[in-house]
Design a protein around this motif. Sequence first.
Motif, PDB file in Angstrom:
ATOM      1  N   TYR A  92       0.832  -1.301  -0.055  1.00  0.00           N
ATOM      2  CA  TYR A  92       0.014   0.021  -0.188  1.00  0.00           C
ATOM      3  C   TYR A  92       0.815   1.510  -0.170  1.00  0.00           C
ATOM      4  CZ  TYR A  92      -3.731  -2.848   1.354  1.00  0.00           C
ATOM      5  OH  TYR A  92      -4.940  -4.009   1.453  1.00  0.00           O
ATOM      6  N   GLU A  93       2.000   1.073   0.610  1.00  0.00           N
ATOM      7  CA  GLU A  93       2.817   2.452   0.716  1.00  0.00           C
ATOM      8  C   GLU A  93       3.476   2.883  -0.461  1.00  0.00           C
ATOM      9  OE1 GLU A  93       1.909   3.584   3.545  1.00  0.00           O
ATOM     10  OE2 GLU A  93       1.285   1.843   4.584  1.00  0.00           O
ATOM     11  N   ALA A  94       3.612   4.271  -0.468  1.00  0.00           N
ATOM     12  CA  ALA A  94       4.440   4.935  -1.671  1.00  0.00           C
ATOM     13  C   ALA A  94       5.659   5.049  -1.294  1.00  0.00           C
ATOM     14  CB  ALA A  94       3.509   6.315  -2.258  1.00  0.00           C
ATOM     15  N   ASN A  95       6.060   5.413  -0.102  1.00  0.00           N
ATOM     16  CA  ASN A  95       7.250   5.722   0.392  1.00  0.00           C
ATOM     17  C   ASN A  95       7.978   4.308   1.040  1.00  0.00           C
ATOM     18  OD1 ASN A  95       9.415   6.758   1.728  1.00  0.00           O
ATOM     19  ND2 ASN A  95       8.547   8.269   2.562  1.00  0.00           N
ATOM     20  N   PRO A  96       8.983   3.847   0.520  1.00  0.00           N
ATOM     21  CA  PRO A  96       9.759   2.698   1.245  1.00  0.00           C
ATOM     22  C   PRO A  96      10.010   2.767   2.647  1.00  0.00           C
ATOM     23  CG  PRO A  96      10.871   3.653  -0.887  1.00  0.00           C
ATOM     24  CD  PRO A  96       9.876   4.824  -0.593  1.00  0.00           C
ATOM     25  N   ARG A  97      10.411   4.109   3.074  1.00  0.00           N
ATOM     26  CA  ARG A  97      10.613   4.063   4.407  1.00  0.00           C
ATOM     27  C   ARG A  97       9.285   3.781   5.288  1.00  0.00           C
ATOM     28  NH1 ARG A  97      14.723   9.095   5.408  1.00  0.00           N
ATOM     29  NH2 ARG A  97      16.450   8.389   3.927  1.00  0.00           N
ATOM     30  N   VAL A  98       8.202   4.166   4.869  1.00  0.00           N
ATOM     31  CA  VAL A  98       7.049   3.612   5.729  1.00  0.00           C
ATOM     32  C   VAL A  98       6.873   2.136   5.580  1.00  0.00           C
ATOM     33  CG1 VAL A  98       4.531   3.914   5.727  1.00  0.00           C
ATOM     34  CG2 VAL A  98       6.045   5.910   5.123  1.00  0.00           C
ATOM     35  N   SER A  99       7.309   1.628   4.346  1.00  0.00           N
ATOM     36  CA  SER A  99       7.178   0.203   4.380  1.00  0.00           C
ATOM     37  C   SER A  99       8.158  -0.588   5.193  1.00  0.00           C
ATOM     38  CB  SER A  99       7.517  -0.286   3.015  1.00  0.00           C
ATOM     39  OG  SER A  99       6.523   0.117   2.019  1.00  0.00           O
ATOM     40  N   GLU A 100       9.475   0.077   5.245  1.00  0.00           N
ATOM     41  CA  GLU A 100      10.407  -0.432   6.077  1.00  0.00           C
ATOM     42  C   GLU A 100      10.025  -0.368   7.679  1.00  0.00           C
ATOM     43  OE1 GLU A 100      15.310   0.251   7.184  1.00  0.00           O
ATOM     44  OE2 GLU A 100      14.005   1.490   5.913  1.00  0.00           O
ATOM     45  N   ALA A 101       9.360   0.646   8.018  1.00  0.00           N
ATOM     46  CA  ALA A 101       8.777   0.632   9.348  1.00  0.00           C
ATOM     47  C   ALA A 101       7.655  -0.064   9.740  1.00  0.00           C
ATOM     48  CB  ALA A 101       8.127   2.282   9.569  1.00  0.00           C
ATOM     49  N   TRP A 102       6.835  -0.499   8.734  1.00  0.00           N
ATOM     50  CA  TRP A 102       6.084  -1.562   8.995  1.00  0.00           C
ATOM     51  C   TRP A 102       6.572  -3.069   9.249  1.00  0.00           C
ATOM     52  CZ3 TRP A 102       1.460  -0.806  10.902  1.00  0.00           C
ATOM     53  CH2 TRP A 102       0.614   0.284  10.900  1.00  0.00           C
ATOM     54  N   VAL A 103       7.384  -3.119   8.325  1.00  0.00           N
ATOM     55  CA  VAL A 103       8.213  -4.288   8.629  1.00  0.00           C
ATOM     56  C   VAL A 103       8.918  -4.715  10.083  1.00  0.00           C
ATOM     57  CG1 VAL A 103      10.001  -5.764   7.882  1.00  0.00           C
ATOM     58  CG2 VAL A 103       8.572  -4.842   5.797  1.00  0.00           C
ATOM     59  N   TYR A 104       9.481  -3.648  10.284  1.00  0.00           N
ATOM     60  CA  TYR A 104       9.967  -3.700  11.735  1.00  0.00           C
ATOM     61  C   TYR A 104       8.816  -3.577  12.829  1.00  0.00           C
ATOM     62  CZ  TYR A 104      14.763  -1.895  10.351  1.00  0.00           C
ATOM     63  OH  TYR A 104      15.902  -1.802   9.471  1.00  0.00           O
ATOM     64  N   LEU A 105       7.778  -3.044  12.538  1.00  0.00           N
ATOM     65  CA  LEU A 105       6.618  -3.246  13.757  1.00  0.00           C
ATOM     66  C   LEU A 105       6.156  -4.739  13.522  1.00  0.00           C
ATOM     67  CD1 LEU A 105       4.864   0.175  13.096  1.00  0.00           C
ATOM     68  CD2 LEU A 105       5.990  -0.789  15.133  1.00  0.00           C
ATOM     69  N   GLY A 106       5.977  -5.342  12.381  1.00  0.00           N
ATOM     70  CA  GLY A 106       5.659  -6.694  12.087  1.00  0.00           C
ATOM     71  C   GLY A 106       6.532  -7.556  12.979  1.00  0.00           C
ATOM     72  N   MET A 107       7.745  -7.306  12.678  1.00  0.00           N
ATOM     73  CA  MET A 107       8.903  -8.422  13.521  1.00  0.00           C
ATOM     74  C   MET A 107       8.651  -8.147  14.875  1.00  0.00           C
ATOM     75  SD  MET A 107       9.571 -10.525  11.173  1.00  0.00           S
ATOM     76  CE  MET A 107      10.675 -11.264  11.965  1.00  0.00           C
TER      77      MET A 107
END
Length: 119
Positions: A92-107
């Motif tokens: 969903y995210e356009a900004n890769p940094r937001v996607s990276e943050a969600w990966v950190y939150l998921g883990m």
Amino acid sequence: MLLGMDLSLWPRVRKLFVDWGYRGLKGLASSLGLELEVVARPYAGVRGVWVREGEEAPELPRERGFKPLPKRWVVERTFAWLGRNRRLAKGYEANPRVSEAWVYLGMLRLLVKRLARAA
């Protein structure tokens, strides 16, 4: 992707496991001080075996059915764990940094659940 990474953030990373298509990154990996391990397919009927760059792939008997590749199942398992989070199931995210943050939150969510279960 490797050129943009700050490897000082991950001082313990020493080895990269890559698919056969990335075998050309050997020079780049060695210039960064990393070892590259490549999956090779000795013939079309086999899913693959892990060999070091420059070694010959061993002859394997042909087998039927699903056989997971060594090391690759670790990545696939991690992707499956991350896919359980709604925001990570689709891109969903356009900004890769937001996607990276969600990966950190998921883990982080996964690790906290495991710690709570162990306590």
